[in-house]
Design a protein around this motif. Structure first.
Motif, short mmCIF file in Angstrom:
data_model
loop_
_atom_site.label_atom_id
_atom_site.label_comp_id
_atom_site.label_asym_id
_atom_site.label_seq_id
_atom_site.Cartn_x
_atom_site.Cartn_y
_atom_site.Cartn_z
N ASP A 12 38.56 49.49 -24.15
CA ASP A 12 39.68 49.33 -25.41
C ASP A 12 40.77 48.15 -25.09
OD1 ASP A 12 40.32 49.34 -27.90
OD2 ASP A 12 42.28 50.97 -27.12
N GLY B 208 37.63 51.83 -30.10
CA GLY B 208 38.51 52.69 -30.61
C GLY B 208 38.03 54.20 -29.92
N ARG C 237 38.83 49.37 -35.18
CA ARG C 237 39.30 50.24 -34.06
C ARG C 237 40.73 50.81 -34.01
NH1 ARG C 237 43.70 48.71 -30.97
NH2 ARG C 237 44.16 49.68 -29.43
#
Lengths: 272, 256
Positions: free
Chosen positions: A103, A96, A153
């Motif tokens: 990501d 995150g 996340r």
């Protein structure tokens, strides 16, 4: 009194859980008999003074086995949850916070793993690795961590946009310190609530896998396995199956209620 | 050469995801400006005109798509990580005073955060310096123990200012620092900012859409419209462009 009524569900479920946990921890001291002592002359006995809930098909004390079974289920669930927590928190925060290509790949992997029904996936894991206690934990963690990491996340993405994180960057705080000092404390309560809400499901999965003979191995007592053991006798001795079933039911329902009321109490949003 | 030099800076965002037609949106296009130590540049414009994006680029948290920003002769985005000597020279005060602080920290911890990153102070020295900072922004020592939820907007904005000046920076970006406060507190904070500017020889970039506040503090005024600086003047009365006049008209009735 008002606060008690407001939080009655939380208090009741917490009390039930504390009792279960205490029983699980002190099982060796509470159990009236050795749960592993086989005495075929005493098999399938009804309740008596020596065996408060009777005996199973091998003449083992049913109550003692239930106590030790609850111990196994709860401790396994706690181990699975702790490992999941330790893996998913750093991965979720890393994905995150870094964003970008890391990501993107993280999300791809998550999507792949989440496309399978999770119970089937853990079944496949244990099936390939061979049934054992260690493999059960490994399989559960492998299936579980994705959900948490993805959830974390998502939370990190929203916390990251808050201005205090940007100010921390401008103040010269390193990314690692930002994660420890600002992000983890902000998301921790939501993660813990999520863990409690899911622990019931984990206990069910462990019992389910053990019922299929893929989890906890005999002679260790485990609730799911006890149900499996009592399968052939369930017409003549239905209580053999009822006892472990009821305990699973009560443990799981109290974890679910506890998680849900904890969520309401801490006012954590429901996401995922 | 000025302390801060912004040359032909642009920021472009690509909008549109997978399988969609990509549209390039230019938030800031070809902006140049310079600022000397001890001066205040008022950056005004309507919402969405790119003034906050420009502010974030000067703060070093958003890499421009093209152009260069130099601080004290050093290129801000020259290396992958902003050199720490420059990092501490530019600080910020945001509009949303409650969002700009971690709600779990006390005021003292909030102010101490930049200090712990750059200075090795003993506990006693740190405490003394924090008390000094608190008195500089007009708060008593006991406010140091309070959490953001126990402070009013004005008090919290003072804490934010104390944090911004803790490292003795040379430039502070004020991103609408008074817009969320009520009128009397606005005036107080403006006074405080002006006072600090003279005392510490600070430069400000004062981002706002409130001409009245800008004219009080700023030595020069730049008007932004659709990502471009359309006009740069030293006094509000000198504004000539149509767009600037529109801003002026929208705000003037509250002036008198």
């Amino acid at each position: 009194m008002k606060t008690f009524r407001q939080h009655s569900l939380l208090i009741v479920s917490a009390t039930v859980l504390v009792i279960f946990t205490a029983v699980a921890i002190f099982a060796p001291f509470i159990a009236p008999n050795d749960p592993y002592y086989v005495d075929l002359t005493q098999k399938l006995q009804p309740s008596s003074k020596g065996y408060p809930l009777g005996t199973d098909h091998l003449g083992r004390c049913q109550l003692s086995r239930l106590l030790f079974g609850a111990r196994t289920s709860l401790s396994t669930a706690c181990i699975v949850m702790s490992i999941t927590f330790c893996i998913s928190v750093p991965i979720g925060i890393f994905a995150g916070y870094m964003g970008g290509i890391i990501d993107t790949w993280f999300i791809r992997i998550c999507d792949m793993l989440m496309a399978f029904p999770s119970f089937l996936l853990s079944l496949a894991f244990v099936g390939m690795l061979g049934p054992s206690y260690g493999h059960l934990i490994l399989a559960m963690v492998c299936v579980q961590w994705v959900f948490y990491a993805r959830f974390i996340r998502g939370m990190v993405l929203s916390v990251k946009e808050r201005s205090f994180v940007m100010v921390a960057r401008i103040c010269g705080t390193s990314p690692f310190k930002i994660a420890i000092k600002h992000i983890v404390p902000t998301i921790l309560s939501s993660v813990i609530v999520l863990l409690f809400m899911d622990i019931g499901g984990v206990i069910l999965s462990i019992s389910g896998l053990s019922f299929l003979g893929l989890g906890v191995q005999p002679p260790n007592a485990e609730l799911g396995m006890m149900i499996n053991d009592s399968k052939p006798y369930f017409r003549s001795h239905p209580m053999q199956m009822m006892y472990p079933g009821l305990i699973i039911f009560f443990v799981v329902i109290s974890f679910n209620v506890f998680g849900e009321s904890l969520r309401q109490w801490l006012q954590v949003e429901r996401r995922l | 050469m000025s302390f801060l030099e912004v040359k032909h800076v642009a920021k472009r965002y690509v909008v549109g995801s997978f399988m969609q037609k990509k549209v390039i949106f230019e938030a800031v296009s070809d902006v140049s400006l310079s600022l000397n130590t001890g001066k205040c540049l008022g950056l005004i414009g309507e919402s969405g005109s790119g003034k906050s994006t420009l502010g974030r680029m000067i703060l070093g948290v958003e890499r421009p798509s093209s152009g260069s920003i130099t601080v004290d002769g050093t290129e801000l985005y020259g290396t992958k990580k902003i050199p720490s000597a420059i990092r501490r020279e530019i600080q910020v005060v945001f509009q949303d005073c409650y969002g700009a602080v971690n709600p779990r920290m006390t005021a003292k911890q909030i102010i101490a955060e930049p200090l712990r990153n750059f200075q090795k102070l003993t506990k006693v020295e740190e405490q003394a310096y924090i008390n000094e900072l608190l008195s500089m922004v007009g708060l008593q020592e006991e406010y140091g123990e309070k959490r953001p939820s126990e402070l009013s907007g004005g008090q919290l904005q003072r804490i934010n200012i104390a944090r911004a000046i803790a490292l003795k920076p040379r430039l502070i970006i004020l991103d609408e620092p008074i817009s969320a406060l009520d009128a009397i507190i606005q005036v107080e904070i403006l006074h405080l900012l002006k006072q600090l500017k003279e005392k510490l020889h600070l430069s400000y970039i004062f981002i706002s859409h409130d001409l009245q506040a800008v004219s009080y503090l700023a030595d020069q005024i730049a008007v932004m419209h659709k990502g471009k600086i359309i006009e740069q003047v030293t006094r509000v009365e000198e504004l000539t462009e149509h767009q600037s006049k529109k801003l002026l008209q929208a705000r003037l009735p509250t002036l008198f």
